[in-house]
Scaffold this active site. Structure first.
Site, PDB file in Angstrom:
ATOM      1  N   HIS A 204       3.104  14.054   0.942  1.00  0.00           N
ATOM      2  CA  HIS A 204       2.687  15.388   0.486  1.00  0.00           C
ATOM      3  C   HIS A 204       3.760  16.345   0.998  1.00  0.00           C
ATOM      4  O   HIS A 204       4.356  16.089   2.051  1.00  0.00           O
ATOM      5  CB  HIS A 204       1.352  15.799   1.113  1.00  0.00           C
ATOM      6  CG  HIS A 204       0.197  14.929   0.713  1.00  0.00           C
ATOM      7  ND1 HIS A 204      -0.429  15.026  -0.507  1.00  0.00           N
ATOM      8  CD2 HIS A 204      -0.448  13.951   1.389  1.00  0.00           C
ATOM      9  CE1 HIS A 204      -1.415  14.133  -0.566  1.00  0.00           C
ATOM     10  NE2 HIS A 204      -1.451  13.460   0.565  1.00  0.00           N
TER      11      HIS A 204
ATOM     12  N   LYS B  38      -8.178  -1.605  -7.054  1.00  0.00           N
ATOM     13  CA  LYS B  38      -8.390  -0.795  -5.853  1.00  0.00           C
ATOM     14  C   LYS B  38      -9.624   0.076  -6.053  1.00  0.00           C
ATOM     15  O   LYS B  38      -9.737   0.796  -7.048  1.00  0.00           O
ATOM     16  CB  LYS B  38      -7.162   0.102  -5.617  1.00  0.00           C
ATOM     17  CG  LYS B  38      -7.360   1.223  -4.605  1.00  0.00           C
ATOM     18  CD  LYS B  38      -7.384   0.719  -3.178  1.00  0.00           C
ATOM     19  CE  LYS B  38      -7.598   1.830  -2.151  1.00  0.00           C
ATOM     20  NZ  LYS B  38      -6.434   2.655  -1.903  1.00  0.00           N
TER      21      LYS B  38
ATOM     22  N   ASP C 199       0.402   2.720   3.650  1.00  0.00           N
ATOM     23  CA  ASP C 199      -0.331   3.830   3.035  1.00  0.00           C
ATOM     24  C   ASP C 199       0.613   5.032   2.871  1.00  0.00           C
ATOM     25  O   ASP C 199       0.234   6.165   3.153  1.00  0.00           O
ATOM     26  CB  ASP C 199      -1.566   4.213   3.867  1.00  0.00           C
ATOM     27  CG  ASP C 199      -2.575   5.004   3.037  1.00  0.00           C
ATOM     28  OD1 ASP C 199      -2.332   5.199   1.824  1.00  0.00           O
ATOM     29  OD2 ASP C 199      -3.597   5.431   3.606  1.00  0.00           O
TER      30      ASP C 199
ATOM     31  N   HIS D 206       1.685   5.077  -2.255  1.00  0.00           N
ATOM     32  CA  HIS D 206       1.285   6.070  -3.270  1.00  0.00           C
ATOM     33  C   HIS D 206       2.556   6.770  -3.723  1.00  0.00           C
ATOM     34  O   HIS D 206       3.028   7.695  -3.078  1.00  0.00           O
ATOM     35  CB  HIS D 206       0.322   7.091  -2.665  1.00  0.00           C
ATOM     36  CG  HIS D 206      -0.954   6.500  -2.156  1.00  0.00           C
ATOM     37  ND1 HIS D 206      -2.099   6.450  -2.916  1.00  0.00           N
ATOM     38  CD2 HIS D 206      -1.271   5.937  -0.964  1.00  0.00           C
ATOM     39  CE1 HIS D 206      -3.074   5.876  -2.208  1.00  0.00           C
ATOM     40  NE2 HIS D 206      -2.611   5.555  -1.017  1.00  0.00           N
TER      41      HIS D 206
ATOM     42  N   HIS E 114      -5.976  -0.404   5.409  1.00  0.00           N
ATOM     43  CA  HIS E 114      -5.873   0.452   6.604  1.00  0.00           C
ATOM     44  C   HIS E 114      -7.084   0.454   7.537  1.00  0.00           C
ATOM     45  O   HIS E 114      -7.720   1.476   7.735  1.00  0.00           O
ATOM     46  CB  HIS E 114      -5.510   1.893   6.213  1.00  0.00           C
ATOM     47  CG  HIS E 114      -6.295   2.499   5.078  1.00  0.00           C
ATOM     48  ND1 HIS E 114      -7.660   2.361   4.941  1.00  0.00           N
ATOM     49  CD2 HIS E 114      -5.875   3.252   4.033  1.00  0.00           C
ATOM     50  CE1 HIS E 114      -8.035   3.007   3.860  1.00  0.00           C
ATOM     51  NE2 HIS E 114      -6.983   3.554   3.288  1.00  0.00           N
TER      52      HIS E 114
ATOM     53  N   ARG F  96       3.101   8.486  -6.465  1.00  0.00           N
ATOM     54  CA  ARG F  96       2.841   9.814  -7.080  1.00  0.00           C
ATOM     55  C   ARG F  96       3.377   9.988  -8.495  1.00  0.00           C
ATOM     56  O   ARG F  96       3.445  11.129  -8.973  1.00  0.00           O
ATOM     57  CB  ARG F  96       3.434  10.930  -6.209  1.00  0.00           C
ATOM     58  CG  ARG F  96       3.097  10.880  -4.729  1.00  0.00           C
ATOM     59  CD  ARG F  96       1.613  10.965  -4.504  1.00  0.00           C
ATOM     60  NE  ARG F  96       1.275  11.267  -3.114  1.00  0.00           N
ATOM     61  CZ  ARG F  96       0.097  10.947  -2.578  1.00  0.00           C
ATOM     62  NH1 ARG F  96      -0.821  10.317  -3.285  1.00  0.00           N
ATOM     63  NH2 ARG F  96      -0.178  11.257  -1.332  1.00  0.00           N
TER      64      ARG F  96
ATOM     65  N   HIS G 103       0.834  -1.217   0.000  1.00  0.00           N
ATOM     66  CA  HIS G 103       0.000   0.000   0.000  1.00  0.00           C
ATOM     67  C   HIS G 103       0.864   1.262   0.000  1.00  0.00           C
ATOM     68  O   HIS G 103       1.188   1.812   1.041  1.00  0.00           O
ATOM     69  CB  HIS G 103      -0.937  -0.020   1.215  1.00  0.00           C
ATOM     70  CG  HIS G 103      -2.011   1.011   1.140  1.00  0.00           C
ATOM     71  ND1 HIS G 103      -3.202   0.907   1.814  1.00  0.00           N
ATOM     72  CD2 HIS G 103      -2.087   2.173   0.458  1.00  0.00           C
ATOM     73  CE1 HIS G 103      -3.949   1.965   1.562  1.00  0.00           C
ATOM     74  NE2 HIS G 103      -3.291   2.751   0.749  1.00  0.00           N
TER      75      HIS G 103
HETATM   76  O1  DOR Z   1      -4.601   9.779   3.762  1.00  0.00           O
HETATM   77  C1  DOR Z   1      -4.677   9.279   2.651  1.00  0.00           C
HETATM   78  N1  DOR Z   1      -3.876   9.663   1.651  1.00  0.00           N
HETATM   79  N2  DOR Z   1      -5.575   8.323   2.442  1.00  0.00           N
HETATM   80  C2  DOR Z   1      -5.805   7.846   1.222  1.00  0.00           C
HETATM   81  O2  DOR Z   1      -6.676   7.038   1.085  1.00  0.00           O
HETATM   82  C3  DOR Z   1      -5.060   8.366   0.045  1.00  0.00           C
HETATM   83  C4  DOR Z   1      -3.794   8.951   0.443  1.00  0.00           C
HETATM   84  C5  DOR Z   1      -3.146   9.799  -0.619  1.00  0.00           C
HETATM   85  O3  DOR Z   1      -3.072   9.352  -1.768  1.00  0.00           O
HETATM   86  O4  DOR Z   1      -2.699  10.900  -0.300  1.00  0.00           O
HETATM   87 ZN    ZN Z   2      -3.805   4.720   0.376  1.00  0.00          ZN
HETATM   88 ZN    ZN Z   3      -7.047   4.733   1.515  1.00  0.00          ZN
END
Ligand code: DOR
Ligand code: ZN
Ligand code: ZN
Length: 401
Positions: free
Chosen positions: A274, A145, A270, A61, A200, A63, A59
């Protein structure tokens, strides 16, 4: 290559072994004699440190493409190598969303020769009903997903008929589902007889729903993120905002119990980087995770979690659930994906050490449970405790689930 003096869990017991690696695979786990050693070109002494199967984080991301000012394949995979993660699976809320075969093809070619560790992709379920696309790609991805709650990106799917079609055509479905949406996801999995992965889980009530579904004999799996184990709502500030949000200490305890009794199958971070500017200027959901998940989990070793369970939830189960071929265990025939940790070296986690492009960690100031000394992917040392060596990461293959 011969890895000497590895402290491993072997057939459930702690032991010191030598691991012989050839062509990226583990070919022997034994105590080798001096005579045999003469034939081996490269010998690395692990000095009795713990050698664990590389962490598989299903899990993340990363980007890339579209949001690569937050993270990209290179920086994200480097962060993985530092954290002992040897395989990551990337989520589809990149830009464009990974919801067509063409976009998946582009994402795959964009990732070639850019990753330090192995990787795979989740496909995205679309509110426009992309079930025809799912049919084309389902054997090339970890799962479909589906977002059943609003989160970062615009991927929420609400229409019943669309959800049904997405479930029907998928091999396995991963969901972002909170509270009553967990029931909804389980109902759909039951109806269409599909394996379901609940991302999560963060609440006691959600763990109870999963426990009941398992009792019923359904193939339903649950993931917990380290931040829902180690942080709670009393600590929330503008950085510690994510979906699902931080919960109470009581919820955290219920998640730990779920790990202990086997209800919770995996740890997934997860990893959702950012920039600090975004976090500080507007409500932005998500925190980074891959760099610190193993050292955080090691904090509770022999307290809330034993070595066997830690390896199960961080390596073995993620590989099993998604059918990631050849990974997740230290066993003959498996990929030599390994992480070496020094449990006596407990360092303070600091923002200035962060590799992820976002440049910060939710765990800064916390003392980790051990240091990653070396990360190996298919027999290649990709991180030696200081330097990042080779971008040899490749896409993983999937078996039936
Ligand atoms: O907090 C989160 N950020 N939850 C998510 O489901 C997506 C993720 C994101 O991509 O920033
Ligand atoms: Zn996620
Ligand atoms: Zn999520």
């Amino acid at each position: 290559m011969l890895l000497k003096n590895c402290r491993v869990l072997y057939h459930g017991e702690e032991d010191i072994k030598d691991i012989l690696v050839e062509k990226g695979k583990i070919i022997k786990i034994y105590r080798c004699s001096e005579v045999e050693e003469l034939d081996i070109d490269e010998i690395v002494d692990m000095d009795g440190n713990w050698v664990l199967p590389g962490v598989i984080d299903v899990h993340t991301h990363m980007r890339d493409p579209g949001l690569s000012y937050k993270e990209d394949f290179e920086t994200g995979s480097k962060a993985c190598a530092k954290g002992g993660v040897t395989t990551f699976i990337d989520m589809p809320n990149t830009v464009p969303n990974t919801t067509t075969k063409e976009i998946l093809d582009a994402k795959e070619s964009n990732s070639k020769n850019r990753s330090y560790v192995d990787y795979g992709f989740h496909f995205g379920g679309s509110k426009l009903d992309n079930s025809e696309e799912i049919k084309k790609v389902r054997d090339r991805v970890a799962s479909t997903k589906i977002f059943l709650n609003m989160s970062t990106g615009d991927m929420l799917v609400e229409e019943e008929k669309v959800l049904e079609n997405l479930f029907k055509e998928s091999k396995i479905i991963s969901v972002h589902a909170e509270e009553e949406m967990v029931d909804k996801a389980i109902d759909l999995a039951r109806k269409f007889r599909k394996p379901l992965y609940l991302c999560h889980l963060s609440k006691k009530s959600e763990v109870e729903k999963l426990r009941a579904a398992k009792k019923e004999g359904l193939k339903i799996y649950g993931e917990v993120a380290p931040h829902h184990l180690f942080l709670d709502s009393s600590m929330a500030n503008s950085l510690l905002i994510m979906k699902p949000e931080l919960k109470s200490k009581e919820d955290n305890d219920a998640l730990w119990l779920g790990i202990e009794d086997g209800t919770i199958d995996t740890i997934g971070t997860d990893h959702a980087p950012h920039t600090l500017e975004e976090k500080n200027s507007k409500t932005t959901y998500g925190i980074p995770g891959v760099e610190n998940s193993l050292e955080m989990m090691l904090k509770e070793l022999n307290k809330k979690i034993d070595m066997k369970t830690l390896q199960k939830v961080m390596s073995e189960n993620p590989a099993k659930i998604f059918g990631i071929a050849g990974k997740g265990k230290i066993e003959v025939g498996y990929d030599a994906d390994l992480v070496v940790v020094d449990l006596n070296n407990k360092e303070i986690i600091k923002n200035e050490d962060v590799i992820s492009k976002c440049g910060w960690t939710p765990y800064s100031g916390i003392v980790g449970g051990g240091k990653v000394l070396l990360t190996m992917v298919r027999g290649h040392i990709v991180y030696d405790g200081k330097n990042f060596i080779e971008k040899i990461g490749e896409g993983v293959n999937y078996k039936n689930v």
